[in-house]
Design a protein around this motif. Structure first.
Motif, mmCIF file in Angstrom:
data_model
loop_
_atom_site.group_PDB
_atom_site.id
_atom_site.type_symbol
_atom_site.label_atom_id
_atom_site.label_comp_id
_atom_site.label_asym_id
_atom_site.label_seq_id
_atom_site.Cartn_x
_atom_site.Cartn_y
_atom_site.Cartn_z
ATOM 1 N N VAL A 47 -7.151 -34.922 -20.342
ATOM 2 C CA VAL A 47 -5.652 -33.971 -19.739
ATOM 3 C C VAL A 47 -6.569 -32.769 -19.946
ATOM 4 O O VAL A 47 -8.221 -32.281 -20.747
ATOM 5 N N VAL A 95 -7.285 -28.100 -20.150
ATOM 6 C CA VAL A 95 -6.835 -26.870 -19.977
ATOM 7 C C VAL A 95 -7.723 -25.497 -19.386
ATOM 8 O O VAL A 95 -9.143 -25.934 -19.676
ATOM 9 N N ILE A 98 -2.321 -28.974 -25.320
ATOM 10 C CA ILE A 98 -2.531 -30.206 -24.854
ATOM 11 C C ILE A 98 -1.275 -31.150 -25.924
ATOM 12 O O ILE A 98 -1.181 -32.008 -25.234
ATOM 13 N N GLU A 122 -17.842 -31.269 -29.314
ATOM 14 C CA GLU A 122 -17.498 -29.512 -29.359
ATOM 15 C C GLU A 122 -17.923 -29.257 -28.063
ATOM 16 O O GLU A 122 -18.751 -30.287 -27.170
ATOM 17 N N SER A 123 -17.703 -27.912 -26.752
ATOM 18 C CA SER A 123 -17.508 -27.689 -25.832
ATOM 19 C C SER A 123 -18.954 -26.821 -25.713
ATOM 20 O O SER A 123 -18.964 -26.161 -26.520
ATOM 21 N N SER A 151 -18.155 -22.310 -24.483
ATOM 22 C CA SER A 151 -17.320 -21.629 -26.155
ATOM 23 C C SER A 151 -18.392 -22.378 -28.084
ATOM 24 O O SER A 151 -17.753 -21.588 -28.347
ATOM 25 N N PRO A 197 -9.868 -30.523 -31.217
ATOM 26 C CA PRO A 197 -9.374 -31.929 -31.979
ATOM 27 C C PRO A 197 -8.635 -31.594 -33.054
ATOM 28 O O PRO A 197 -7.875 -32.446 -33.347
#
Ligand SMILES: Cc1cc2nc3c(=O)[nH]c(=O)nc-3n(C[C@H](O)[C@H](O)[C@H](O)COP(=O)(O)OP(=O)(O)OC[C@H]3O[C@@H](n4cnc5c(N)ncnc54)[C@H](O)[C@@H]3O)c2cc1C
Ligand SMILES: Nc1ncnc2c1ncn2[C@@H]1O[C@H](COP(=O)(O)O)[C@@H](O)[C@H]1O
Lengths: 255, 320
Positions: free
Chosen positions: A59, A61, A99, A117-118, A121, A127
């Motif tokens: 999934v 976004v 989500i 972590e992304s 950003s 999560p």
């Protein structure tokens, strides 16, 4: 068993970032799957090797271009994908709501994997927000994972030199750390097969998300200036070291 | 109007984490009443140090049964309870493993904005700065909502004392049902100092060649009171655990001094240490990116240079 994996489409680690309009970046750079999310996919694929009825649904976004990253996830082992499409990147409060809404429409999750972590950003939080939205337990920065009798046991770092062993029942959310596993890179046949796997697209606006109490917005973006004036200390090692220690003690006073 | 600000007081066996004083400094303001939230039951012992930095109320958070053992979910719920009771709407902490595990849970429960790894916070405008895109940009964020949470990057804010007289309070929280259980806390490989919080780091890369050679870095680190870090190559080769990796997919650090030994200086490595106050590079190749973008560089073989550095530091730091 329904295994969902949250993945994010992020600029390549080596990409040159150009700022436009003072608050966003020029997206004409290479994008990749967020590196931590590769570990999330790998953990999900690991489950599938033991649990034959497991289905893995990736999934994301993001903008329409995020489909490319969904395809990477499909090549790495996901069975199908869901793209929640939006024009602007939402904050993590909205992302988690989106989500949740999309997963809820799709099926009943047993486990949701995400990354710790992304790397764009650096939020460290989606999560956990998903956990509260679903009322599922969450463990993140997970470096080991085991599922037995619908109970998950993970290890996650709690302090220097200390690791917590956490147990939670399904359904739950697991945020992958880099040390969790070694993602296997897809083979050409994997990539070919991924082209035929289904991706469902939903518009974020169509999800009728409940509004969030808080928000996190980028106001301004500026390049980080980090060019230093390197001073090369010449001479044989003994002399160079003596000079270095003098500079550290007297010029910069860091020791 | 007085703003009530909570600060998670992180402690170790040695007391309050040294990097926390910068966090307290960042949280201060003329209209701010600072609440130090303590979980290890030793509030009274921390009074002198906390009041010297401007904490007004030191709150021991416990349950009816006593101390709350580490459980991130349970700590988050206890904090939410305390915020509510003391009318605290803003929370500060050090960006550490514990904060990364607890603050997002609190933010999620309160549906509040959270920024971790901030390098600056302005509560008047509700904005904060942090790096994005692996340190390539600095973003100013604007927060909206009723509660705000900030994790401060260790060592970026200069700690400044500001003495007040503190009061020690106790707060009893009710334990709700646990969503997860912490079965055990194990010892883990790696340093005793959190890499991210260490004021000095000495790191090794591919040039270290094997696990055993890291010994020379540990010896130097001991003299400096430093933590040892590594590049991804050293981690992937299995020489050191991942917890020692500095960089985009490792730990972000901001020490006063970073000594890079045999590390070329890839963008991904720089992403994790570029905000160090002083960078020293030791490398055989003067053209390496790390040598081009450091403060002090020594062109040389690390196996020659480091032992000399260790020996010289020993005498230099002893006759301070
Ligand atoms: C998605 C992604 C994420 C990544 N994340 C990270 C990350 O978090 N952290 C990270 O570090 N890397 C990361 N990398 C890897 C990164 O691209 C580099 O490969 C890595 O940083 C190089 O490590 P190194 O400097 O130790 O090795 P090299 O680049 O091989 O450099 C070794 C250096 O040692 C010098 N040298 C050799 N012998 C000696 C000697 N005897 N004495 C002194 N100097 C000597 C050489 O001149 C050279 O400059 C990532 C890569 C990707 C694609
Ligand atoms: N836009 C997104 N789409 C899907 N998953 C996301 C998105 N943003 C964050 N995530 C997930 O949440 C994790 C942590 O992200 P963050 O909170 O942004 O650091 C990521 O590794 C992803 O697994």
């Amino acid at each position: 068993m329904n295994v969902y994996v949250c993945i994010k489409h992020v600029p390549d680690t080596a990409a040159k970032i150009t700022i436009i309009d003072n608050n966003r970046i020029d997206e004409k750079v290479t994008f990749i799957i967020n590196p931590y999310d590769e570990n999330a996919i790998e953990a999900a694929s690991g489950l599938k090797r033991h649990i034959t009825d497991a289905e893995i649904i990736a999934v994301t976004v993001g903008k329409a271009s995020a489909e490319a990253t969904l395809r990477s996830a499909l090549a790495m082992g996901a069975d199908r994908g869901i793209l929640i499409r939006c024009e602007r990147n939402p904050d993590s409060l909205v992302t988690a709501r989106a989500i949740k809404a999309a997963i809820e429409r799709d099926g009943k999750p047993d486990i949701i994997f995400a990354g710790n972590e992304s790397i764009d950003s650096e939020g460290f939080q989606t999560p956990f927000r998903l956990g509260v939205a679903f009322n599922f337990p969450v463990a993140s920065n997970v470096v080991s994972f085991k599922l037995e009798d619908r109970r998950v046991t993970v290890e996650s770092k709690m302090n220097a030199g200390e690791m917590a062993v956490i147990r939670m029942p399904l359904p739950c959310i697991v945020g992958a750390g880099k040390a969790l596993n070694q993602p296997r890179y897809p083979t050409l046949p994997d990539i070919m097969k991924a082209r035929k796997k289904p991706i469902q697209t939903i518009d974020l606006d169509r999800l009728n998300l409940p509004t969030a109490a808080g928000s996190i917005q980028i106001d301004k973006l500026r390049p980080a200036v980090d060019q230093r004036h390197a001073k090369i200390i010449e001479g044989p090692p003994e002399a160079a070291v003596t000079e270095l220690i003098r500079l550290l003690k007297e010029e910069t006073r860091v020791i | 109007m007085m703003t009530h600000i909570g600060i998670l007081i992180e402690t170790t066996a040695d007391g309050i984490k040294p990097a926390l004083n910068g966090v307290i400094t960042a949280a201060r303001g003329p209209e701010h009443k600072l609440y130090g939230l303590v979980f290890d039951g030793k509030s009274a012992a921390y009074k002198d140090e906390l009041q010297a930095f401007g904490i007004h109320k030191i709150v021991d958070i416990q349950s009816d049964e006593g101390l709350l053992n580490w459980n991130p979910d349970c700590w988050a719920r206890a904090m939410v309870d305390a915020l509510d009771y003391f009318e605290i709407d803003t929370l500060f902490g050090l960006t550490s493993f514990q904060t990364k595990d607890v603050f997002p849970r609190i933010a999620a429960l309160l549906d509040a904005p959270l920024l971790l790894d901030c390098i600056g916070v302005d509560l008047r405008t509700l904005t904060a700065e942090k790096s994005q895109f692996s340190g390539k940009t600095i973003a100013t964020f604007k927060l909206g909502g009723t509660h705000y949470l900030f994790g401060i990057r260790p060592n970026v804010i200069d700690p400044q004392p500001s003495p007040v007289t503190a009061e020690v309070l106790s707060f009893k929280t009710k334990i709700s049902e646990e969503s997860l259980t912490v079965e055990a806390v194990k010892e883990d490989a790696g340093d005793a100092i959190d890499l991210a919080e260490a004021p000095i780091i000495i790191a090794g890369g591919r040039a270290m060649q094997n696990a055993g050679n890291f010994r020379i870095l540990y010896e130097c680190a001991q003299v400096l009171g430093a933590a040892v870090g590594a590049s991804r190559v050293a981690v992937d080769a299995g020489w050191v655990p991942h917890s020692m990796q500095v960089g985009q997919t490792g730990t972000t650090v901001s020490p006063n001094l970073y000594i890079a030994c045999g590390i070329s200086g890839s963008v991904q490595h720089f992403a994790g240490m570029k905000t160090a106050q002083v960078i020293v590079a030791i490398n055989t190749d003067p053209q390496a990116a790390m040598m081009q973008n450091c403060d002090y560089g020594i062109v040389g073989d690390l196996f020659d240079v480091i032992p000399i550095l260790t020996r010289r530091l020993k005498s230099a730091l002893n006759d301070k």
